[in-house]
Design a protein around this motif. Sequence first.
Motif: not given
Length: 162
Positions: A24-29, A82-85, A146-150
């Motif tokens: 399951l893929v999410y846009e954000n945490i 999404k971006e980690i996947l 770091e770019t998307n979720y930190e």
Amino acid sequence: ADEYKVERYPNPEAKICDILRATLVYENISDLYIALPKIVNKFKVVRIKDRFIKPTEAGYRDIMINVELPNGVLVEVQLHVKEILKVKDEIDTPLYKMRREKEKQINVLEKKEQLSRIDKENIMRLKNEIENIFQQQKVSFKNAWETNYETEWKILKRYYNF
């Protein structure tokens, strides 16, 4: 089930928990953590690994849930952002396969009764290549994080006391 698990366990059926896997893929945490209790409450949960709280050594993050279906089969549900996947699929998986192949080469060499100087040099070269590949994996996950979720993660940690 992949070849690695079959090699690692003499009785693979007893240990393999991802014969069936859902991603399951999410846009954000935040959305991922909102969905988590809904998923957990629908299944008999055997194990949860929260690799946002404790990432792998390479910096990979997800939540992995093993659940038991009514027929007794253990399956895996992975919750991704999404971006980690994307890094996992496009960069990490090919690098991981390269690392595994080099590890197999080392194992073949190390099984020899007598190692020649060239064998020892090849083992050292392969180990260095494995370390370089691992560093590439780390950098890729670190950059995506770091770019998307930190920033979002820092807020969630403070709010939820992770």
